[in-house]
Scaffold this motif. Structure first.
Motif, PDB file in Angstrom:
ATOM      1  N   HIS A 413     -12.108  14.760  21.801  1.00 29.57           N
ATOM      2  CA  HIS A 413     -12.526  14.657  23.198  1.00 29.57           C
ATOM      3  C   HIS A 413     -12.424  15.970  23.977  1.00 29.57           C
ATOM      4  O   HIS A 413     -13.295  16.268  24.802  1.00 29.57           O
ATOM      5  CB  HIS A 413     -11.700  13.587  23.906  1.00 29.57           C
ATOM      6  CG  HIS A 413     -11.976  12.198  23.430  1.00 29.57           C
ATOM      7  ND1 HIS A 413     -13.254  11.731  23.204  1.00 29.57           N
ATOM      8  CD2 HIS A 413     -11.139  11.163  23.132  1.00 29.57           C
ATOM      9  CE1 HIS A 413     -13.192  10.472  22.796  1.00 29.57           C
ATOM     10  NE2 HIS A 413     -11.927  10.110  22.735  1.00 29.57           N
ATOM     11  N   GLN A 416     -15.306  17.984  23.027  1.00 38.38           N
ATOM     12  CA  GLN A 416     -16.474  17.367  23.663  1.00 38.38           C
ATOM     13  C   GLN A 416     -16.605  17.843  25.106  1.00 38.38           C
ATOM     14  O   GLN A 416     -17.690  18.225  25.557  1.00 38.38           O
ATOM     15  CB  GLN A 416     -16.326  15.837  23.678  1.00 38.38           C
ATOM     16  CG  GLN A 416     -16.910  15.107  22.499  1.00 38.38           C
ATOM     17  CD  GLN A 416     -16.751  13.601  22.668  1.00 38.38           C
ATOM     18  OE1 GLN A 416     -15.719  13.117  23.135  1.00 38.38           O
ATOM     19  NE2 GLN A 416     -17.762  12.849  22.286  1.00 38.38           N
ATOM     20  N   GLY A 417     -15.489  17.796  25.822  1.00 40.22           N
ATOM     21  CA  GLY A 417     -15.502  18.177  27.229  1.00 40.22           C
ATOM     22  C   GLY A 417     -15.851  19.641  27.433  1.00 40.22           C
ATOM     23  O   GLY A 417     -16.628  19.986  28.333  1.00 40.22           O
ATOM     24  N   GLY A 433     -22.102   8.529  30.312  1.00 43.07           N
ATOM     25  CA  GLY A 433     -21.845   8.703  28.891  1.00 43.07           C
ATOM     26  C   GLY A 433     -21.864   7.397  28.125  1.00 43.07           C
ATOM     27  O   GLY A 433     -21.491   6.345  28.646  1.00 43.07           O
ATOM     28  N   TYR A 435     -20.362   4.952  25.483  1.00 44.81           N
ATOM     29  CA  TYR A 435     -19.051   4.616  24.900  1.00 44.81           C
ATOM     30  C   TYR A 435     -19.062   4.938  23.404  1.00 44.81           C
ATOM     31  O   TYR A 435     -18.126   5.547  22.863  1.00 44.81           O
ATOM     32  CB  TYR A 435     -18.787   3.130  25.146  1.00 44.81           C
ATOM     33  CG  TYR A 435     -17.358   2.640  24.995  1.00 44.81           C
ATOM     34  CD1 TYR A 435     -16.409   3.315  24.242  1.00 44.81           C
ATOM     35  CD2 TYR A 435     -16.972   1.449  25.619  1.00 44.81           C
ATOM     36  CE1 TYR A 435     -15.113   2.835  24.119  1.00 44.81           C
ATOM     37  CE2 TYR A 435     -15.678   0.954  25.502  1.00 44.81           C
ATOM     38  CZ  TYR A 435     -14.749   1.644  24.748  1.00 44.81           C
ATOM     39  OH  TYR A 435     -13.471   1.159  24.627  1.00 44.81           O
ATOM     40  N   TYR A 437     -20.984   6.999  21.722  1.00 47.72           N
ATOM     41  CA  TYR A 437     -21.037   8.439  21.448  1.00 47.72           C
ATOM     42  C   TYR A 437     -19.677   9.088  21.696  1.00 47.72           C
ATOM     43  O   TYR A 437     -19.158   9.817  20.853  1.00 47.72           O
ATOM     44  CB  TYR A 437     -22.093   9.132  22.312  1.00 47.72           C
ATOM     45  CG  TYR A 437     -21.905  10.638  22.304  1.00 47.72           C
ATOM     46  CD1 TYR A 437     -22.275  11.388  21.194  1.00 47.72           C
ATOM     47  CD2 TYR A 437     -21.283  11.286  23.364  1.00 47.72           C
ATOM     48  CE1 TYR A 437     -22.048  12.760  21.148  1.00 47.72           C
ATOM     49  CE2 TYR A 437     -21.054  12.650  23.329  1.00 47.72           C
ATOM     50  CZ  TYR A 437     -21.439  13.385  22.221  1.00 47.72           C
ATOM     51  OH  TYR A 437     -21.191  14.738  22.178  1.00 47.72           O
ATOM     52  N   VAL A 438     -19.089   8.828  22.857  1.00 48.56           N
ATOM     53  CA  VAL A 438     -17.846   9.499  23.233  1.00 48.56           C
ATOM     54  C   VAL A 438     -16.722   9.165  22.259  1.00 48.56           C
ATOM     55  O   VAL A 438     -16.064  10.050  21.697  1.00 48.56           O
ATOM     56  CB  VAL A 438     -17.446   9.130  24.675  1.00 48.56           C
ATOM     57  CG1 VAL A 438     -16.060   9.670  25.007  1.00 48.56           C
ATOM     58  CG2 VAL A 438     -18.475   9.676  25.670  1.00 48.56           C
ATOM     59  N   GLU A 439     -16.482   7.873  22.027  1.00 43.18           N
ATOM     60  CA  GLU A 439     -15.384   7.491  21.141  1.00 43.18           C
ATOM     61  C   GLU A 439     -15.785   7.577  19.669  1.00 43.18           C
ATOM     62  O   GLU A 439     -14.951   7.846  18.811  1.00 43.18           O
ATOM     63  CB  GLU A 439     -14.901   6.081  21.481  1.00 43.18           C
ATOM     64  CG  GLU A 439     -14.221   5.969  22.837  1.00 43.18           C
ATOM     65  CD  GLU A 439     -12.957   6.821  22.955  1.00 43.18           C
ATOM     66  OE1 GLU A 439     -12.461   7.327  21.921  1.00 43.18           O
ATOM     67  OE2 GLU A 439     -12.473   6.988  24.086  1.00 43.18           O
ATOM     68  N   TRP A 441     -17.655   9.864  18.341  1.00 45.36           N
ATOM     69  CA  TRP A 441     -17.506  11.261  17.932  1.00 45.36           C
ATOM     70  C   TRP A 441     -16.049  11.565  17.572  1.00 45.36           C
ATOM     71  O   TRP A 441     -15.759  12.140  16.522  1.00 45.36           O
ATOM     72  CB  TRP A 441     -17.964  12.199  19.048  1.00 45.36           C
ATOM     73  CG  TRP A 441     -17.504  13.613  18.821  1.00 45.36           C
ATOM     74  CD1 TRP A 441     -16.445  14.244  19.404  1.00 45.36           C
ATOM     75  CD2 TRP A 441     -18.060  14.557  17.891  1.00 45.36           C
ATOM     76  NE1 TRP A 441     -16.299  15.521  18.918  1.00 45.36           N
ATOM     77  CE2 TRP A 441     -17.283  15.738  17.983  1.00 45.36           C
ATOM     78  CE3 TRP A 441     -19.127  14.521  17.006  1.00 45.36           C
ATOM     79  CZ2 TRP A 441     -17.548  16.869  17.213  1.00 45.36           C
ATOM     80  CZ3 TRP A 441     -19.393  15.649  16.236  1.00 45.36           C
ATOM     81  CH2 TRP A 441     -18.611  16.806  16.344  1.00 45.36           C
ATOM     82  N   MET A 563     -24.016  13.164  26.734  1.00 50.48           N
ATOM     83  CA  MET A 563     -23.247  12.067  26.127  1.00 50.48           C
ATOM     84  C   MET A 563     -24.119  10.831  25.939  1.00 50.48           C
ATOM     85  O   MET A 563     -23.716   9.721  26.264  1.00 50.48           O
ATOM     86  CB  MET A 563     -22.056  11.719  27.025  1.00 50.48           C
ATOM     87  CG  MET A 563     -21.155  12.872  27.392  1.00 50.48           C
ATOM     88  SD  MET A 563     -19.853  12.383  28.568  1.00 50.48           S
ATOM     89  CE  MET A 563     -20.821  12.182  30.084  1.00 50.48           C
TER      90      MET A 563
END
Length: 584
Positions: A413, A416-417, A433, A435, A437-439, A441, A563
């Motif tokens: 994360h 990512q940021g 974003g 969910y 994709y974010v988690e 990844w 995202m």
């Protein structure tokens, strides 16, 4: 021949039609959409000023709070439906590829908001919405303005907390789901504890006695409001609590569609989960056999879990290992690192401990000054009994702790940021974003790092890292299965707890907490779904690139395009349009 499971994003049927529109008409349509999007965002942030501040928008939002009165909530729902209707009227064939991407992201975000309000009843059915609505820690942890100025924002924010809970008591139904009530109580108690403790410590250097006097009065009133809300939930709501927390199959299908463009039936998702569970358990067993072939795999895992930091050394151990994991990214060309700024490691704030084991708080993509980011780890609760404390620390054995750091920080994360903030992604792409994709990844990174050699060359040590990674993968697969079972098949939290204990191999305390989370976070299936989507995309991209494939190039592309749902990243990375919908 392998059968691919297809998915479609809303309006995906008109992909590819844009090229028939004349340039002048396309420019007019693009301008109309951009104006509509900006108008939507103005109202969106006006109704959610704390979220605006977290993204880095301060002017006009600092010190402001949402209005949770029924009239305001009704007005916001009407506004959402109005913009949904206006988006419907846009001829998407006249949009550029980029604006068509933003159109779909915005459209799905609006539909998800409507789903939350109308079908999941977050304002009338879930007291957690109110217990966790205010986060003044935003004004403490990031120094975007002088401390006295930020204290004024804290005061103006805390002033409305009594009105917040008055609105909650008006809006919430007579009978509420028991797990929602119990978790809301924990969140409210955590918030009150933060106001009583950490907040006072953070403000100890303020020298303005007059301002401090005002703050103390407002803060005491806010603490009483939290305490009164806890008492109200305990005395008025718990005795009438229900176990009606499932969102139901139809709403679950909407969630899949609006979040990730998935049109599969929940039963198909569950079948994939059970198949992945069996596959992961085989990998788990193989890793355990390398470590000790004379013991049962579960016993080997438990031995591994016994090798954990103490309650006092947990945070220092995380800090110590963080830099070596970052260096691995550089040495093995895993991804580019856009900034030399390091992430800070801290204990999870009190108010967030009821719902988090570890988390990442990355500075917002529009933050210009206070760019600090924090990796939070939830410590042992001093009030737990000895077994509960030991169960909790079992999740943080040295190998699993590294895996958590990979997920939360490098290359998960935090990375990512950093990429998002440094990228040329559009405003829409930086605000909304997926969910999955974010988690997905961050979860994908766990296995990828072990596959790339993280854990060393010694076979036993490497197997320990793989076993820890596999244990966490079992957790995420169990989440997928539990989500479908609870919300579509009538499973109870207690049944879910047993499922986690039997298949994740952890103790009752963390297993119960994971099952409980599933009752109010059905989307936690997206950890595994997103991971599988990214693995499929990487395989397809590697086949496309052949000898030109670069892992670093792929990873950078995954993080430099906002995202969005992974299916949209397939459009960006894959040249063959026939493969765009083959997500799993």
């Amino acid at each position: 021949m392998k059968q691919f499971i297809s998915a479609v994003i809303l309006f995906a049927a008109i992909i590819g039609c844009n090229s028939n529109t004349q340039p002048g008409a396309k420019a007019d349509t693009d301008a109309a959409f951009q104006k509509l999007a900006n108008d939507y965002l103005d109202g969106y942030f006006a109704a959610r000023p704390l979220y605006a501040v977290s993204l880095g928008f301060h002017e006009g939002y600092d010190g402001k709070v949402p209005d949770y009165s029924k009239a305001a909530l009704d007005a916001e729902l009407s506004r959402l439906k109005g913009f949904d209707s206006q988006l419907n009227s846009i001829d998407t064939t006249g949009l550029s590829n980029q604006n068509f991407m933003d159109f779909r992201i915005l459209r799905n975000a609006i539909k998800s908001e409507i789903l939350n309000i109308e079908d999941e009843h977050i304002y009338t059915h879930n007291p957690m919405t109110y217990a966790g609505a205010i986060d003044v820690n935003t004004y403490v942890k990031r120094d975007f303005a002088p401390l006295e100025e930020r204290l004024k924002y804290i005061i103006s924010t805390e002033r409305v907390i009594p009105a917040l809970f008055a609105a909650a008591k008006t809006n919430l139904e007579d009978s509420l789901p028991k797990p929602f009530i119990e978790t809301a109580i924990q969140i409210a108690e955590g918030n009150a504890g933060f106001l009583k403790g950490d907040l006072l410590t953070a403000l100890k250097d303020v020298k303005n006695d007059t301002l401090i006097a005002v703050f103390k009065k407002v803060n005491d009133t806010a603490i009483k409001a939290y305490d009164n809300f806890v008492q109200w939930l305990t005395k008025e709501k718990l005795p009438k609590a229900t176990n009606h927390y499932a969102i139901g199959k139809e709403n679950y299908k909407k969630m899949l569609l609006y979040s990730e463009g998935i049109t599969m039936e929940p039963e198909q998702i569950l079948a994939i989960g059970m198949q992945e569970l069996k596959k992961e358990q085989a990998e788990f067993n193989a890793a355990a056999k390398i470590i000790n072939p004379n013991k049962k795999p579960v016993d080997v895992y438990h031995d591994l879990q016994n090798d954990h930091p103490t309650a006092d050394s947990l945070i220092p151990v995380v800090k110590e290992h963080l830099e070596s994991i970052r260096q691995f990214l550089i040495d093995h060309k895993i991804c580019s690192i856009p900034s030399e700024v390091r992430v800070g490691v801290k204990e999870t704030p009190q108010y967030a401990r009821a719902t988090s084991t570890a988390s990442m708080d990355v500075a917002g993509p529009f933050e210009k000054k206070a760019t600090e980011s924090y990796y939070y780890v939830t410590p042992v609760n001093a009030s737990w009994n000895a077994k509960q404390k030991e169960d909790w620390l079992h999740q943080f054995d040295y190998y699993t702790t590294d895996n958590v750091t990979i997920h939360e920080a490098y290359p998960g994360h935090y990375m990512q940021g950093l990429h998002l903030n440094a990228s040329n992604a559009t405003k829409i792409e930086k605000i909304f974003g997926s969910y999955a994709y974010v988690e997905g990844w961050a979860h994908y990174c766990e296995k990828m790092m072990v596959d790339e050699g993280f854990g060393g060359t010694d076979s036993v040590t490497a197997a320990k890292h793989r076993l820890a990674m596999s244990g966490d993968a079992l957790l995420r697969i169990c989440r997928l299965c539990n989500s479908v079972k609870i919300h579509c098949q009538g499973a109870t939290i207690e049944e879910g707890t047993k499922f986690f204990m039997d298949n994740w191999y952890q103790g009752e305390k963390p297993s119960y907490q994971e099952s409980l989370r599933g009752s109010f976070d059905p989307g936690y299936l997206f950890y595994t779904v997103g991971k599988l989507e990214i693995q499929k995309l990487r395989k397809d991209y590697q086949q496309q690139e052949g000898s030109n494939f670069s892992l670093q190039k792929f990873h950078d592309a995954m993080m430099d395009n906002g995202m969005p749902p992974v299916i949209m990243l397939r459009e960006i990375l894959l040249k063959d349009k026939s493969k765009w919908n083959e997500i799993l």
